[in-house]
Design a protein around this motif. Structure first.
Motif, short mmCIF file in Angstrom:
data_model
loop_
_atom_site.label_atom_id
_atom_site.label_comp_id
_atom_site.label_asym_id
_atom_site.label_seq_id
_atom_site.Cartn_x
_atom_site.Cartn_y
_atom_site.Cartn_z
N TYR A 234 0.76 -0.98 0.62
CA TYR A 234 0.21 -0.14 -0.17
C TYR A 234 1.08 1.50 -0.06
CZ TYR A 234 -3.32 3.37 1.42
OH TYR A 234 -4.26 4.52 1.60
N ARG A 235 1.97 1.37 0.58
CA ARG A 235 2.57 2.48 1.06
C ARG A 235 3.36 2.81 -0.67
NH1 ARG A 235 8.20 3.05 2.34
NH2 ARG A 235 8.46 5.76 3.29
N ALA A 236 4.10 1.48 -0.69
CA ALA A 236 5.06 1.89 -2.12
C ALA A 236 3.83 2.21 -3.48
CB ALA A 236 5.08 0.08 -2.71
N ALA A 237 2.41 1.48 -3.20
CA ALA A 237 2.00 2.10 -4.48
C ALA A 237 1.14 3.84 -4.54
CB ALA A 237 0.37 1.47 -4.24
N LYS A 238 1.22 3.97 -3.37
CA LYS A 238 0.46 5.29 -2.56
C LYS A 238 1.79 6.30 -3.09
CE LYS A 238 -0.98 8.15 1.19
NZ LYS A 238 -1.27 8.30 2.08
N ILE A 239 3.30 6.28 -2.84
CA ILE A 239 4.36 6.74 -2.92
C ILE A 239 4.89 6.61 -4.65
CG2 ILE A 239 6.58 6.60 -3.60
CD1 ILE A 239 6.70 5.32 -0.12
N VAL A 240 4.54 5.90 -5.62
CA VAL A 240 4.25 5.11 -6.92
C VAL A 240 3.43 6.93 -7.05
CG1 VAL A 240 4.29 5.04 -8.93
CG2 VAL A 240 5.64 3.50 -7.11
N HIS A 241 1.72 7.29 -6.76
CA HIS A 241 1.16 7.34 -7.57
C HIS A 241 1.71 9.34 -7.19
CE1 HIS A 241 -3.14 8.64 -7.71
NE2 HIS A 241 -3.33 10.00 -6.33
N GLN A 242 1.81 9.60 -5.51
CA GLN A 242 2.00 10.69 -5.71
C GLN A 242 3.21 10.90 -6.36
OE1 GLN A 242 1.61 11.97 -0.95
NE2 GLN A 242 -0.11 10.43 -1.52
N MET A 243 3.86 10.40 -6.50
CA MET A 243 5.11 10.99 -7.31
C MET A 243 4.83 10.74 -8.66
SD MET A 243 7.68 11.71 -5.87
CE MET A 243 9.85 11.56 -6.81
N GLU A 244 4.05 10.42 -9.22
CA GLU A 244 3.80 10.29 -10.56
C GLU A 244 3.37 12.16 -10.63
OE1 GLU A 244 0.98 7.43 -11.44
OE2 GLU A 244 2.89 5.80 -12.16
N GLN A 245 2.25 12.46 -10.19
CA GLN A 245 1.36 13.01 -10.30
C GLN A 245 2.75 15.06 -9.08
OE1 GLN A 245 -1.31 13.04 -7.06
NE2 GLN A 245 -3.04 12.49 -8.03
N THR A 246 3.44 14.10 -8.78
CA THR A 246 4.97 15.77 -8.76
C THR A 246 5.68 15.82 -9.32
OG1 THR A 246 4.74 15.03 -5.93
CG2 THR A 246 6.97 15.92 -7.50
N ILE A 290 -2.27 -4.92 -5.71
CA ILE A 290 -2.13 -3.67 -5.97
C ILE A 290 -3.20 -2.79 -6.04
CG2 ILE A 290 0.02 -2.03 -6.92
CD1 ILE A 290 0.73 -4.86 -6.21
N PRO A 291 -3.65 -2.58 -5.12
CA PRO A 291 -4.14 -0.80 -4.87
C PRO A 291 -4.14 0.34 -5.25
CG PRO A 291 -2.58 -0.78 -3.31
CD PRO A 291 -2.24 -2.08 -3.65
N GLU A 292 -4.94 0.54 -6.19
CA GLU A 292 -5.45 1.98 -7.06
C GLU A 292 -5.73 3.03 -6.59
OE1 GLU A 292 -7.48 1.57 -10.33
OE2 GLU A 292 -6.33 -1.00 -11.26
N PHE A 293 -5.03 3.97 -6.57
CA PHE A 293 -5.56 5.94 -6.62
C PHE A 293 -6.33 6.36 -7.10
CE2 PHE A 293 -1.84 3.82 -3.49
CZ PHE A 293 -2.74 4.42 -2.25
#
Length: 293
Positions: A234-246, A290-293
């Motif tokens: 969950y944490r890894a998927a959240k990091i990838v999602h937020q870094m894509e936005q960043t 893998i969770p999706e955001f």
């Protein structure tokens, strides 16, 4: 016992021609011939999952080494090499295989190098990086044989494993430097499942990619602990999602809320993104959600 090995779901089965075979059986070549006959006569569909078969050979100082190696290569099984102290051992392996002319037609012969002495740890970097001159033979994994290593170095084994931290870390670093698998030691307390789980979690934190099992009952716990936890995924998927936005907003880092309801944020940048991507890659390979955001 050989037939029973087909029922396990371990990633790789290591058939032992070394310590598990009585000297009289080695002299008669009975164990080697029985194993070769069993494996070559078994239908591929009946072999262990992913058909990964390895054979632990007798070491280079014995009269059985060359025959063991030729039998392994003939069957296209992965040789597990014990008591590898220096690259001279690997050069001898290459010489024997070269004179035989065997091996898989579509890639290099993969060797598993067992680190089990002070000399082998001293030379672990050169062992991990070794390839034969024709690039037909190469190491694929470093395997830590803790009990042999302790016998050679006079290290006293304890429940904490603290005395082996340096050794295990060195093996992992050498393996990672050359893209090899790093296989952790056997847990000899095979009936203590809580301790096995603790030892597996410790090995994964150090960077090992797998662990040897001495008993079939250990396999499930090893599989469970050498993959990311639900929380880590969950944490890894959240990091990838937020870094894509960043990155889309032309920034290089972002603050991520701390887990467990704690106040504050942790700074996420390129190295942590790489770690998160590694976690998700392992999770996908294991078939985890893998969770999706």
């Amino acid at each position: 016992m050989l037939q029973k090995s087909l029922t396990t779901h371990a990633d790789t089965i290591i058939y032992d021609l070394e310590d598990s075979v009585a000297p009289s059986e080695k002299d008669k070549s009975a164990a080697r011939e029985r194993l070769s006959s069993f494996l070559l006569s078994t239908r591929p569909s009946e072999l262990p999952r992913s058909a990964r078969i390895a054979v632990r050979l007798n070491d280079i100082t014995t009269p059985f080494f060359e025959r063991d190696l030729v039998a392994a290569v003939r069957g296209i099984f992965v040789p597990v090499l014990p008591k590898v102290h220096s690259v001279d051992y690997l050069a001898r392996v290459a010489s024997v295989i070269g004179s035989y002319g065997g091996g898989p037609p579509d890639g290099p012969i993969e060797l598993v190098i067992s680190v089990e002495s002070a000399r082998s740890l001293w030379n672990v970097g050169s062992l991990a990086g070794w390839r034969d001159s024709g690039n037909k033979i190469a190491a694929s994994a470093l395997l830590f044989a803790a009990e042999d290593y302790c016998a050679d170095t006079s290290i006293v084994r304890t429940f904490t494993r603290q005395e082996l931290l340096y050794t295990r870390s060195q093996i992992v670093v050498a393996a990672k430097a050359f893209g090899l698998e790093a296989i952790d030691m056997v847990c000899v307390n095979y009936k203590d499942t809580a301790y096995l789980r603790e030892e597996c979690e410790d090995g994964r934190r150090l960077g090992f990619t797998g662990k040897q099992a001495i008993h079939p009952a250990q396999v499930d716990i090893i599989h469970e602990t050498f993959v990311p936890t639900e929380k880590e995924i969950y944490r890894a998927a959240k990091i990838v999602h937020q870094m894509e936005q960043t990155h889309a907003s032309e920034r290089g880092a972002v603050g991520l809320d701390l887990d467990d309801g704690k106040d504050g944020k942790e700074m996420i940048d390129a190295p942590m993104l790489k770690q998160a991507e590694n976690t998700l890659r392992t999770a996908r390979a294991a078939g985890l959600r893998i969770p999706e955001f």
